[in-house]
Design a protein around this motif. Structure first.
Motif, mmCIF file in Angstrom:
data_model
loop_
_atom_site.group_PDB
_atom_site.id
_atom_site.type_symbol
_atom_site.label_atom_id
_atom_site.label_comp_id
_atom_site.label_asym_id
_atom_site.label_seq_id
_atom_site.Cartn_x
_atom_site.Cartn_y
_atom_site.Cartn_z
ATOM 1 N N PRO A 258 0.816 -1.228 0.000
ATOM 2 C CA PRO A 258 0.000 0.000 0.000
ATOM 3 C C PRO A 258 0.846 1.273 0.000
ATOM 4 N N GLU A 259 1.906 1.300 0.781
ATOM 5 C CA GLU A 259 2.785 2.477 0.812
ATOM 6 C C GLU A 259 3.529 2.631 -0.510
ATOM 7 N N THR A 260 3.989 1.508 -1.077
ATOM 8 C CA THR A 260 4.691 1.562 -2.363
ATOM 9 C C THR A 260 3.764 2.078 -3.455
ATOM 10 N N PHE A 261 2.528 1.603 -3.458
ATOM 11 C CA PHE A 261 1.605 2.067 -4.494
ATOM 12 C C PHE A 261 1.254 3.535 -4.298
ATOM 13 N N ALA A 262 1.146 3.991 -3.060
ATOM 14 C CA ALA A 262 0.853 5.409 -2.830
ATOM 15 C C ALA A 262 1.914 6.287 -3.488
ATOM 16 N N ALA A 263 3.178 5.859 -3.428
ATOM 17 C CA ALA A 263 4.250 6.619 -4.077
ATOM 18 C C ALA A 263 4.111 6.554 -5.603
ATOM 19 N N ILE A 264 3.714 5.400 -6.126
ATOM 20 C CA ILE A 264 3.492 5.255 -7.576
ATOM 21 C C ILE A 264 2.348 6.162 -8.019
ATOM 22 N N GLU A 265 1.266 6.142 -7.266
ATOM 23 C CA GLU A 265 0.083 6.931 -7.622
ATOM 24 C C GLU A 265 0.378 8.427 -7.605
ATOM 25 N N ALA A 266 1.298 8.830 -6.740
ATOM 26 C CA ALA A 266 1.636 10.251 -6.638
ATOM 27 C C ALA A 266 2.618 10.705 -7.707
ATOM 28 N N SER A 419 -1.707 -11.690 -8.634
ATOM 29 C CA SER A 419 -1.250 -10.338 -8.923
ATOM 30 C C SER A 419 -2.147 -9.315 -8.246
ATOM 31 N N ILE A 420 -1.623 -8.101 -8.151
ATOM 32 C CA ILE A 420 -2.362 -6.980 -7.570
ATOM 33 C C ILE A 420 -2.398 -5.864 -8.599
ATOM 34 N N ARG A 421 -3.568 -5.284 -8.785
ATOM 35 C CA ARG A 421 -3.700 -4.073 -9.581
ATOM 36 C C ARG A 421 -4.580 -3.092 -8.796
ATOM 37 N N ALA A 422 -4.544 -1.853 -9.214
ATOM 38 C CA ALA A 422 -5.308 -0.819 -8.518
ATOM 39 C C ALA A 422 -6.451 -0.341 -9.392
ATOM 40 N N VAL A 423 -7.594 -0.091 -8.773
ATOM 41 C CA VAL A 423 -8.735 0.481 -9.477
ATOM 42 C C VAL A 423 -9.246 1.676 -8.686
ATOM 43 N N GLY A 424 -9.768 2.652 -9.405
ATOM 44 C CA GLY A 424 -10.425 3.773 -8.750
ATOM 45 C C GLY A 424 -11.891 3.463 -8.522
ATOM 46 N N ALA A 425 -12.627 4.439 -8.031
ATOM 47 C CA ALA A 425 -14.067 4.253 -7.856
ATOM 48 C C ALA A 425 -14.732 4.182 -9.225
ATOM 49 N N GLU A 426 -15.491 3.119 -9.467
ATOM 50 C CA GLU A 426 -16.187 2.933 -10.738
ATOM 51 C C GLU A 426 -17.677 3.229 -10.532
#
Length: 528
Positions: A258-266, A419-426
């Motif tokens: 979660p922390e790693t993805f937060a940096a990717i998302e930013a 695997s893990i991927r991220a999705v926003g609110a749909e």
């Protein structure tokens, strides 16, 4: 004596090598056609009493049976219509209305949850409706619903790239829209976000356009609506520049994701990302390889190589199939992904500097998504591979994975990939992610027999309950191993969705196995 021992040794080694080759050959062999590992149900009798005024559809198959990509769902149907144009669709709908048959539109039939056909129904094979027209000025591409992402990428490369699609390119646009598929682009979101408009044939034969501004309510129900509101004819999709990326990877603990993805998302420079979890028994779901693709602005003028197919299909298939056999090969497969695979990556942007950038590799945006996963198709008739997908709130990913790991060990699950991927609110009507979520995608192997199906049903039910406890939802295009109560608990808006379906299709022309199984039960729960 020594010579005799040497001959014996050589003979033993030769026999072992020959035996290994005989063992490996079926695991690497190309499939001869679609896998079909289910028992065949009794065929339907031929239709009688056809009104003379009703034209016959363009049949590709009369009666007989059909299956999906799971190979477990062989089902008798009234027939399969080869759709070449919109008139073929209109004629098939008229025929079905006259005979009180249901209609289901199908593409590659990778939805394993009963969305690709219905017993006794008319099936529209939409793959012939596959025209592709790029408009570079508006940065859009108009496509028939039967066009595959693979063909679209080939048509718009090298100038443009797909904005949002599934993580592999084998699926049709219509299929992806019907499930609101998502992929590697965490910024663009699911397919819904890249749709300008849709053309749809309704149950009465009318053709309408649906978008965010025209028939907006219908649009929200068609996207992720599993083909229950009409036949999707074509779509206008946004495309984006075919940017150049530098591939990056890092090995982390799953707890740090979660922390790693937060940096990717930013970081707006990262255009694509996905993560693989360990399938090795010793580090099961504990290690994570995070893949990211960072835009390299200075290299946008570099020439892009033509899109190529994934190489070494037989070797990749052998590696995957060996990993299903025992823990040793599972560990070896994960070790190879950590230590070897990235060194063999094809760098598709010719640049001398890349040779001095260590493990850096330059690719165009289209390249990571241009994978038809031929290596996942095999010729092994007594087993099959099944997909699951679960959407969990971003702050509940770690406990969900912990619970999943415990279930896998308790039930001796044969996990091929995670695997893990991220999705926003749909915001579609039947949304798998009302809030931003992490998607956990599982690729599982099971015996193609009653015991294998029973074990998979138990696991599926337990994973759905686990996901529900963590406040998440399960994806519907996979096997029907869940109860009506589990379905409604995960999708509380389902009764309203079904009521809207009946408003647009009052006679129930459009249907599938999923709808036939759950709609009456959900309606009963609502009125009981």
């Amino acid at each position: 004596m020594r010579r005799h021992k040497l001959l014996v040794t050589v003979s033993v080694v030769a026999l072992a090598a020959g035996g290994a080759a005989l063992y490996a050959l079926p695991l690497a062999a190309d499939p001869t056609g679609p896998k079909d590992c289910a028992g065949i149900l009794p065929p339907l009798s031929a239709l009688a009493g056809v009104p003379a005024a009703v034209a016959e559809p363009n049949w590709a198959q009369r009666a007989g049976t059909i299956n999906d990509a799971s190979c477990l769902n062989r089902t008798p149907v009234a027939g399969v219509v080869a759709v070449r144009n919109e008139a073929d669709v209109a004629r098939a709908l008229a025929y079905a209305r006259a005979h009180k048959l249901t209609v289901t539109a199908a593409g590659m039939k990778h939805s394993m949850g009963g969305q690709a056909f219905r017993a006794g129904g008319v099936i529209l094979d939409m793959r012939g409706l596959n025209a592709i027209r790029l408009d570079a000025n508006t940065r859009t591409v108009s496509v028939g619903s039967g066009a595959t992402w693979h063909a679209i990428q080939n048509a718009i490369h090298p100038q443009f790239a797909v904005k949002a699609m599934q993580s592999t390119d084998i699926f049709t646009v219509g299929g992806s829209i019907s499930v609101n598929a998502h992929g590697m682009d965490h910024q663009s979101g699911a397919v819904m976000g890249s749709i300008r408009s849709l053309r749809l044939m309704l149950a009465d034969g009318r053709i309408v356009t649906a978008s965010r501004t025209e028939n907006a309510d219908l649009f929200a129900h068609v996207v992720g609506g599993y083909g229950l509101f009409g036949v999707l004819l074509s779509a206008e999709l946004e495309v984006v520049p075919n940017d150049v990326y530098r591939s990056e990877r890092s090995l982390i603990s799953y707890r740090d994701f979660p922390e790693t993805f937060a940096a990717i998302e930013a970081d707006p420079a990262i255009g694509l990302t996905y993560t693989h979890l360990s399938t090795a028994p010793g580090s099961l779901l504990q290690e994570a390889l995070v893949y990211a693709y960072r835009k390299v602005p200075a290299d946008q003028s570099l020439p892009r190589a033509p899109l190529g197919e994934v190489s070494s299909t037989k070797l990749r298939r052998l590696t995957v199939n060996l990993s299903k056999r025992n823990d040793f090969f599972k560990a070896a497969k994960w070790w190879a992904e950590k230590n070897v695979e990235h060194r063999l990556e094809s760098c598709t942007i010719p640049r001398a500097q890349a040779m001095g950038d260590g493990e850096a590799c330059l690719v165009s945006r289209n390249d990571p998504m241009h994978d038809s996963v031929a290596y996942l198709r095999d010729a092994l008739p007594r087993e099959t591979d099944i997909l699951h997908e679960y959407f969990v709130p971003r702050d509940r990913l770690v406990p969900f994975i912990d619970g999943m790991r415990a279930l896998f060990r308790q039930q001796d699950v044969n996990l091929v990939n995670a695997s893990i991927r991220a999705v926003g609110a749909e915001v579609n009507a039947l949304s798998y992610a009302p809030k931003p979520a992490f998607s956990v995608v599982l690729y599982l192997n099971q015996p193609a027999d009653a015991g294998g199906t029973a074990a998979m049903a138990r696991l599926t039910s337990d994973l759905i309950d686990l996901c529900d406890r963590e406040g998440g939802r399960f994806f519907l295009p996979y096997q029907l191993h869940y109860t009506t109560a589990q379905l409604v608990r995960s999708y509380p808006e389902l009764p309203a969705f079904l009521a809207e379906k009946r408003r647009w299709d009052p006679d129930g022309l459009f249907g599938n196995t999923w709808y036939a199984r759950y709609a009456p039960a959900v309606t009963g729960l609502q009125t009981g």
